[in-house]
Structure formats: C-alpha cells, structure tokens
Design a protein around this motif. Structure first.
Motif, PDB file in Angstrom:
ATOM      1  N   ARG A 194      40.753  13.337  80.117  1.00  0.00           N
ATOM      2  CA  ARG A 194      40.995  14.688  80.645  1.00  0.00           C
ATOM      3  C   ARG A 194      42.215  15.298  79.967  1.00  0.00           C
ATOM      4  O   ARG A 194      43.241  14.646  79.798  1.00  0.00           O
ATOM      5  CB  ARG A 194      41.279  14.628  82.144  1.00  0.00           C
ATOM      6  CG  ARG A 194      40.087  14.358  82.959  1.00  0.00           C
ATOM      7  CD  ARG A 194      40.418  14.494  84.441  1.00  0.00           C
ATOM      8  NE  ARG A 194      39.446  13.770  85.209  1.00  0.00           N
ATOM      9  CZ  ARG A 194      39.707  13.078  86.295  1.00  0.00           C
ATOM     10  NH1 ARG A 194      40.932  13.024  86.771  1.00  0.00           N
ATOM     11  NH2 ARG A 194      38.748  12.446  86.930  1.00  0.00           N
ATOM     12  N   LYS A 195      42.100  16.553  79.617  1.00  0.00           N
ATOM     13  CA  LYS A 195      43.232  17.265  79.044  1.00  0.00           C
ATOM     14  C   LYS A 195      44.280  17.484  80.143  1.00  0.00           C
ATOM     15  O   LYS A 195      43.953  17.890  81.255  1.00  0.00           O
ATOM     16  CB  LYS A 195      42.771  18.611  78.463  1.00  0.00           C
ATOM     17  CG  LYS A 195      43.810  19.274  77.624  1.00  0.00           C
ATOM     18  CD  LYS A 195      43.229  20.476  76.896  1.00  0.00           C
ATOM     19  CE  LYS A 195      44.311  21.085  76.030  1.00  0.00           C
ATOM     20  NZ  LYS A 195      43.799  22.199  75.248  1.00  0.00           N
ATOM     21  N   SER A 196      45.525  17.193  79.835  1.00  0.00           N
ATOM     22  CA  SER A 196      46.610  17.321  80.808  1.00  0.00           C
ATOM     23  C   SER A 196      47.009  18.778  81.005  1.00  0.00           C
ATOM     24  O   SER A 196      46.965  19.577  80.068  1.00  0.00           O
ATOM     25  CB  SER A 196      47.838  16.534  80.343  1.00  0.00           C
ATOM     26  OG  SER A 196      47.539  15.161  80.256  1.00  0.00           O
ATOM     27  N   ARG A 243      51.396  17.175  81.197  1.00  0.00           N
ATOM     28  CA  ARG A 243      51.742  17.147  79.776  1.00  0.00           C
ATOM     29  C   ARG A 243      53.195  16.662  79.609  1.00  0.00           C
ATOM     30  O   ARG A 243      54.103  17.445  79.323  1.00  0.00           O
ATOM     31  CB  ARG A 243      51.535  18.539  79.198  1.00  0.00           C
ATOM     32  CG  ARG A 243      51.461  18.555  77.711  1.00  0.00           C
ATOM     33  CD  ARG A 243      51.000  19.918  77.201  1.00  0.00           C
ATOM     34  NE  ARG A 243      51.007  19.877  75.765  1.00  0.00           N
ATOM     35  CZ  ARG A 243      50.047  19.367  75.019  1.00  0.00           C
ATOM     36  NH1 ARG A 243      48.968  18.886  75.589  1.00  0.00           N
ATOM     37  NH2 ARG A 243      50.152  19.335  73.716  1.00  0.00           N
ATOM     38  N   CYS A 287      47.836  13.566  75.826  1.00  0.00           N
ATOM     39  CA  CYS A 287      47.933  14.799  76.626  1.00  0.00           C
ATOM     40  C   CYS A 287      46.724  15.703  76.423  1.00  0.00           C
ATOM     41  O   CYS A 287      46.344  16.453  77.324  1.00  0.00           O
ATOM     42  CB  CYS A 287      49.209  15.580  76.262  1.00  0.00           C
ATOM     43  SG  CYS A 287      50.740  14.772  76.758  1.00  0.00           S
ATOM     44  N   ASN A 288      46.140  15.640  75.237  1.00  0.00           N
ATOM     45  CA  ASN A 288      44.978  16.469  74.914  1.00  0.00           C
ATOM     46  C   ASN A 288      43.648  15.774  75.223  1.00  0.00           C
ATOM     47  O   ASN A 288      42.585  16.267  74.855  1.00  0.00           O
ATOM     48  CB  ASN A 288      45.029  16.868  73.438  1.00  0.00           C
ATOM     49  CG  ASN A 288      46.189  17.811  73.163  1.00  0.00           C
ATOM     50  OD1 ASN A 288      46.558  18.616  74.017  1.00  0.00           O
ATOM     51  ND2 ASN A 288      46.777  17.704  71.982  1.00  0.00           N
ATOM     52  N   GLY A 289      43.721  14.596  75.871  1.00  0.00           N
ATOM     53  CA  GLY A 289      42.504  13.866  76.223  1.00  0.00           C
ATOM     54  C   GLY A 289      41.849  13.179  75.051  1.00  0.00           C
ATOM     55  O   GLY A 289      40.678  12.814  75.107  1.00  0.00           O
TER      56      GLY A 289
END
Length: 136
Positions: free
Chosen positions: A14-16, A54, A131-133
């Motif tokens: 999952r993207k933070s 993030r 952080c970007n998954g």
C-alpha cells in the motif's frame, strides 16, 4: 516503543499517506525499532512496523536519522544491485541510483534538501520505495 517487523505483503504494497505532526510517536517508534535492529538493518519505513505513513529512518554512522515525507528530487547514475529486506526473505535484484537529491522534514519538522551518494543513497531509495508500496 520497539515494534515487530511487518511481513504482510498486503500492507507493504500500500502506498503510504503523508505524515503530519500527529505522527510524532511513529517517528520515535520507527527510530527505536531501527536502533534495536541496527546489527541487521540499515533503514526502515513506517509500513515495516505496520503504520502506513510516509516516514523512514536510516542509519548514518552511529545515528538513526528519521526523514518525514521524503521525496527524491534528482537521480543520477543508475546501476544494478542486490538487496535484502527485513520484511522479505532472500535477496533480490533491483536498480538504484548512485547519487540522489531529496527533500524531507526532520524530527523537529524542519525542511531539508540534501544530496546522498553510494550506500546511503541506496538505503534511502529502498525505504522511499517502501513508502510508495514498491517492494524489491
């Protein structure tokens, strides 16, 4: 507080979301968890302790340095390398950049723009990918 390492791929992919001052405890917890794992780990992202914000922390010499809402603003000299991750088993091939520039907030919420090279740049790129998954 020291957290266990998250190995749930669903959470890690999952993207933070951006962090804010209300996430100060997460900054501290992530730093403490990194310090507790310093013998086997050079950096961590908050999703590695199950918090989808993030925030990263990296080892720079004897210090654990938190970086809040880091963004890579410049990349130079791409290369191929192998990396491991506490959240995953084994080593994997990935591409990194030898030199990067990033902007981030420190633990006092002051903004910084800084260049990093070599190993430190590689660790930061790995954690920003978290952080970007993106997993290696």
């Amino acid at each position: 507080m020291i957290h266990s390492i998250n190995k749930d791929i669903t959470i890690l992919k999952r993207k933070s979301s951006p962090a804010n001052r209300q996430n100060q405890v997460t900054v501290q917890d992530l730093t403490e968890t990194l310090e507790a794992n310093r013998e086997i780990c050079a950096g961590m992202a908050a999703n590695m302790i199950g918090i989808n914000k993030r925030i990263i922390a990296i080892q720079m010499g004897p210090f654990s340095v938190p970086m809040i809402n880091p963004i890579i603003t410049k990349k130079e000299d791409m290369y191929q390398t192998q990396e491991g991750c506490l959240s995953l088993t084994g080593q994997r091939s990935t591409q990194r950049f030898k030199k990067i520039s990033i902007t981030y907030l420190d633990s006092q919420w002051q903004q910084h723009s800084q260049e990093f090279t070599d190993w430190t740049a590689q660790v930061i790129q790995h954690e920003i990918d978290h952080c970007n998954g993106i997993l290696i």
